[in-house]
Design an enzyme around this catalytic site. Structure first.
Site, short mmCIF file in Angstrom:
data_model
loop_
_atom_site.label_atom_id
_atom_site.label_comp_id
_atom_site.label_asym_id
_atom_site.label_seq_id
_atom_site.Cartn_x
_atom_site.Cartn_y
_atom_site.Cartn_z
CB THR A 170 114.78 17.10 -12.39
OG1 THR A 170 114.73 17.21 -13.96
CG2 THR A 170 116.39 17.07 -12.03
CE LYS A 175 111.49 19.94 -13.57
NZ LYS A 175 111.70 19.69 -14.92
CG HIS A 209 124.49 15.17 -16.59
ND1 HIS A 209 123.52 15.58 -15.56
CD2 HIS A 209 125.36 15.97 -16.31
CE1 HIS A 209 123.77 16.81 -14.99
NE2 HIS A 209 124.91 17.03 -15.65
CE LYS A 233 109.59 10.76 -17.51
NZ LYS A 233 110.60 10.81 -16.59
NE ARG A 234 114.35 15.02 -26.40
CZ ARG A 234 114.94 16.08 -27.03
NH1 ARG A 234 115.55 17.02 -26.79
NH2 ARG A 234 115.61 15.29 -28.24
CE LYS A 254 114.51 10.72 -20.76
NZ LYS A 254 114.64 11.25 -19.48
C1 LIG Z 1 112.28 18.74 -15.88
C2 LIG Z 1 112.43 18.75 -17.14
C3 LIG Z 1 112.89 17.88 -18.04
C4 LIG Z 1 113.60 16.52 -17.35
O1 LIG Z 1 112.69 15.46 -17.08
P1 LIG Z 1 112.86 14.12 -16.72
O2 LIG Z 1 111.71 13.42 -16.65
O3 LIG Z 1 113.67 14.17 -15.45
O4 LIG Z 1 113.80 13.67 -17.81
C5 LIG Z 1 112.83 17.72 -19.56
N1 LIG Z 1 112.36 18.85 -19.95
C6 LIG Z 1 111.86 19.95 -19.18
C7 LIG Z 1 111.30 21.07 -20.17
C8 LIG Z 1 111.88 20.09 -17.89
O5 LIG Z 1 111.24 21.19 -17.31
#
Ligand SMILES: *Cc1c(COP(=O)(O)O)cnc(C)c1O
Length: 801
Positions: free
Chosen positions: A642, A646, A348, A534-535, A540
């Site tokens: 991801t 979404k 990952h 995101k985190r 990022k």
């Molecule tokens: C989808 C999702 C992530 C992943 O987000 P990235 O932008 O791909 O890092 C992290 N936390 C939650 C709660 C999510 O639903």
């Protein structure tokens, strides 16, 4: 399932009485939720039992997905949808004066993960059940999930997330399926009567692992798979009984918290114990299951696939070796052949600091038998490969080196498949990060681009959009998400575009009301909703986003009538508790929010809403309301991402670097329907190679950047004395590790382009439609089917194209 509304209402009222001894009028939202959950679980029990029986009778090959994190989100509505009773239950409840949405909000969100990794595992569980793959999850039942985030004076504070406080209605405790795990002590190998070496354990600590099972219900296919989460307990009697309360507390601590602070030895040890704990428990229960089939062990790879999600469960490899040799009396060669065929691994990350390694001493002391086996795997690897590849390559690829055990190397050497999670990422693994191991095992490397469960992220989170899809292209997309491409035929259909526009506005108004109620901030639903969720991590580049906001703010201060489309910036992000720099950026973001949200002179053209405690449930509220998706990591750093998928699925337009799965999103939606900017992978590597990046020079030569960075340190933004200076220094003194300044101007241009595009709403809506239409491709249903076909070699039982 045969269920009438009348029967449901009776069942529900009876369940409330049975569980809480009350009537509807007296019941709290939680009590109503819990009773409904109890009832839904009862409705599921037949399918759950039948699925299990069928798998066993037909002796089908099963997958065990090992992950130290699972982020499933609320299960109530998802289960109702998949059981085909969502509409009936919603109406039934409504006739009883209850809103289903209220009950949903009363469900605790199990935050048993940090972010993308855990959410991927949850999407895979959903998709395996829905495509009929015999798949099991294996993880840890943390008593406390990821911390609850609060902002105090703009700073992140972490509160315990006691999600099990009132019980978890979906789980079933299976005490009779418990197994024991050994830590520490000594292991001596002694020859038995027939001359085989047998381990003799002395002074080991013995822990009981008790499984809690949660049904994973497939989409309208009568299948319920199993997610098994393990909890650590003291053995009740006999071997390993603990006499003191302190010892018993120590045992419980193993599954107490997700990701203990690992800045000290105690924390690291706890994490190591967690890893071995759920691995050993899972592998023991798999072998126990396999023995029920009464087949010889060399057929195990035809019945069992074990998947290692990131390196945390890598001890699966030596643990299966241990059981096959020590308990089932197989030779090393036979056990190794089985193990490699059974195991597969997903990588990952390519960031060196995130590649897991353990000190040899720690593993030797606490997992002595694992240590012996890992040493032998390493010894044999070196012995076999040295003649083929030479000393240097073997030195670089071996498992144990300089006192450390490299988990990724063990995972690759001990399994038959290593996959990356997006095309770019998989290529980088082969070409750069794991190039040496790729040279040794070229056939083992492959790509499986991540995906998302389209049911949760549209059918549940955005019911109005789902309805428009039904009306426009029929119902087939709900089972076969690739049918969403049919929407492309309507890209110039004004009626369809108007419907999409209406849905988006409704979602934005809904979210606007939420923000006002929760945070007391008024935002304009007609503004562009620009989302980064995101985190919080330097790579990022939330910082780049905030710097752009500061730039726009300064522009508006100069000229309040500047031609800027009103924007609301929406953020959600948690920082790891020990990650100081990330926490400083959080403070900066909150301070900028305070400054601009209260400045009347900019006429509400710019707002910043940083929502506390980002998690799956919040994501479901934010994503349907998003116009713009920020995917702005430095190229090469985000393995896949991801949230990009979404947001696209919900009609947001992506502003992106060519990183991770953004590349494939571009390919799928076309360059005209995504806004790209920034350094490419090649350019980033060129800078690394030439070592000629100079952030200070950009600061000194670009007046706009100069002014924005000065705002960090000259008091323009109140409340960030120290943080402003530290962030400034990270960029100028420490040469901006993630090329924020290098990409900034290009990024600011991209944002201007968004403004322009949004001003032409017809064209914007068309882009939005094309994004939705191209997102079906990223359904995790397809991702798990590709794993099933190429890696696990398992059949699936639900038709899907
Ligand atoms: C989808 C999702 C992530 C992943 O987000 P990235 O932008 O791909 O890092 C992290 N936390 C939650 C709660 C999510 O639903």
């Amino acid at each position: 399932m045969e269920l009438t509304k009348k029967r449901f209402k009776e069942d529900f009222q009876r369940t409330l009485k049975e569980v809480f001894a009350i009537d509807i009028e007296e019941a709290s939202a939680f009590e109503q939720y819990f009773s409904l959950g109890r009832l839904v679980k009862a409705y599921t029990s037949d399918e759950w039992q039948r699925t299990n029986k069928r798998y066993l009778e037909k002796q089908v090959k099963q997958v065990y997905y090992f992950s130290i994190e699972f982020l499933p989100g609320h299960l109530l509505k998802s289960n109702l949808l998949n059981l085909s009773i969502l509409k009936l239950v919603r109406e039934g409840l409504s006739e009883l004066g209850i809103s289903l949405e209220k009950l949903e909000d009363a469900e605790p969100d199990p935050a048993l993960g940090n972010g993308g990794l855990g959410r991927l595992a949850a999407c895979f569980m959903d998709s395996m059940a829905s495509t009929g793959i015999p798949g099991n999850g294996n993880g840890i039942r943390y008593r406390y999930g990821l911390f609850k985030q609060k902002f105090l004076n703009g700073y992140q504070v972490e509160l315990p997330e006691n999600w099990l406080r009132n019980g978890n209605v979906w789980e079933v405790r299976k005490e009779n399926k418990g197994v024991t795990i050994k830590f520490g002590g000594t292991v001596t190998l002694i020859q038995d009567k027939i001359g085989k070496l047998k381990p003799v354990y002395e002074n080991s600590e013995i822990i009981l692992a008790v499984p809690y099972d949660i049904p994973m219900i497939g989409y309208k296919n009568n299948i319920a798979n199993n997610l098994r989460l393990w909890s650590a307990e003291s053995p009740l009697h006999g071997e390993g009984e603990y006499s003191t309360e302190e010892q018993r507390e120590d045992v419980k601590r193993i599954t107490e918290v997700l990701y203990p602070d690992d800045s000290n030895y105690e924390g690291q040890l706890l994490r190591l114990k967690q890893e071995y704990f759920f691995v050993s428990a899972g592998i023991q229960s798999i072998v126990r299951h396999y023995k029920k089939l009464h087949l010889p062990f060399d057929q195990m790879p035809e019945k069992i696939a074990v998947h290692i999600n990131d390196t945390h469960p890598t001890l699966c490899i030596p643990e299966l070796m241990r059981i096959l040799m020590d308990e089932e009396n197989l030779s090393w060669e036979v056990a190794w052949d089985i193990t490699v065929k059974v195991m597969s691994y997903t990588n990952h990350t390519i960031m060196a600091e995130a590649l897991e390694k353990w000190s040899e001493d720690m593993i030797k002391l606490w997992l002595p038998r694992m240590y012996q086996i890992i040493c032998e795997i390493n010894r044999r690897y070196v012995e076999t490969m040295r003649p083929l590849h030479g000393e240097e390559l073997v030195q670089r690829t071996m498992i144990i080196r300089d006192g450390y055990i490299k988990m990724a190397h063990l995972a690759i050497i001990g399994s038959h498949s290593t996959n990356g999670v997006a095309k770019l990422h998989s290529d980088l693994l082969k070409e750069k990060v794991l190039h040496d191991l790729y040279t040794v095992y070229p056939m083992r490397f492959n790509n499986k681009t991540n995906g998302i469960a389209q049911r949760r992220w549209v059918q549940l989170a955005n019911e109005d959009l789902a309805k428009v899809l039904d009306e426009t292209i029929g119902l087939g997309w709900r089972r076969n998400p690739s049918e969403m491409t049919m929407l492309k035929a309507f890209q110039n259909d004004e009626a369809v575009l108007a419907k999409l526009d209406k849905v988006k506005l409704k979602n934005k108004m809904h979210f606007t009301a939420y923000v006002e109620e929760e945070m007391g901030i008024k935002i304009n639903p007609k503004a562009i909703f620009d989302v980064q969720i995101k985190r919080l991590h330097a790579y990022k580049r939330q910082l780049m986003n905030v710097l752009e906001i500061i730039g726009t703010y300064l522009e508006l201060k100069d000229n309040p009538d500047a031609d800027i489309y009103p924007r609301v910036h929406i953020f959600g992000a948690k920082a790891a508790p020990s990650y100081t720099y990330a926490k400083q950026i959080i403070k900066l973001m909150n301070s900028v929010a305070t400054l601009i949200n209260n400045d009347k002179t900019i006429q509400d053209k710019l707002k910043l809403v940083f929502i506390e405690n980002y998690g799956v449930s919040l994501a479901e509220k934010i994503i349907p309301a998003a116009d713009v998706s920020e995917q702005i990591s430095l190229a090469t750093k985000e393995a896949s991402g991801t949230s990009n998928m979404k947001l696209m699925l919900n009609g947001a337009i992506t502003v992106a670097t060519l990183d991770g799965a953004n590349v494939e999103i571009r390919d799928s939606v076309g360059s005209d329907n995504i806004v790209l900017f920034g350094l490419t992978e090649e350019e980033v590597y060129q800078y690394y190679h030439d070592r000629n990046y100079n952030a200070k020079e950009i600061y000194e030569t670009d007046p706009k950047i100069h002014r924005i960075l000065n705002a960090l340190i000259d008091g323009t933004i109140p409340g960030i004395q120290d943080e402003g200076h530290d962030i400034f220094d990270s960029l100028i003194l420490h040469n901006d590790e993630y090329f924020v300044l290098k990409d900034f101007s290009d990024y600011a241009e991209a944002k201007k382009k968004i403004d322009l595009l949004y001003s032409n709403r017809q064209a914007w809506n068309k882009m939005s439609l094309l994004n939705i239409a191209s997102a079906g491709h990223f359904s995790s249903d397809y991702t798990v089917l590709r794993y099933a076909e190429d890696i696990w070699d398992v059949e699936h039982f639900t038709k899907i194209k």
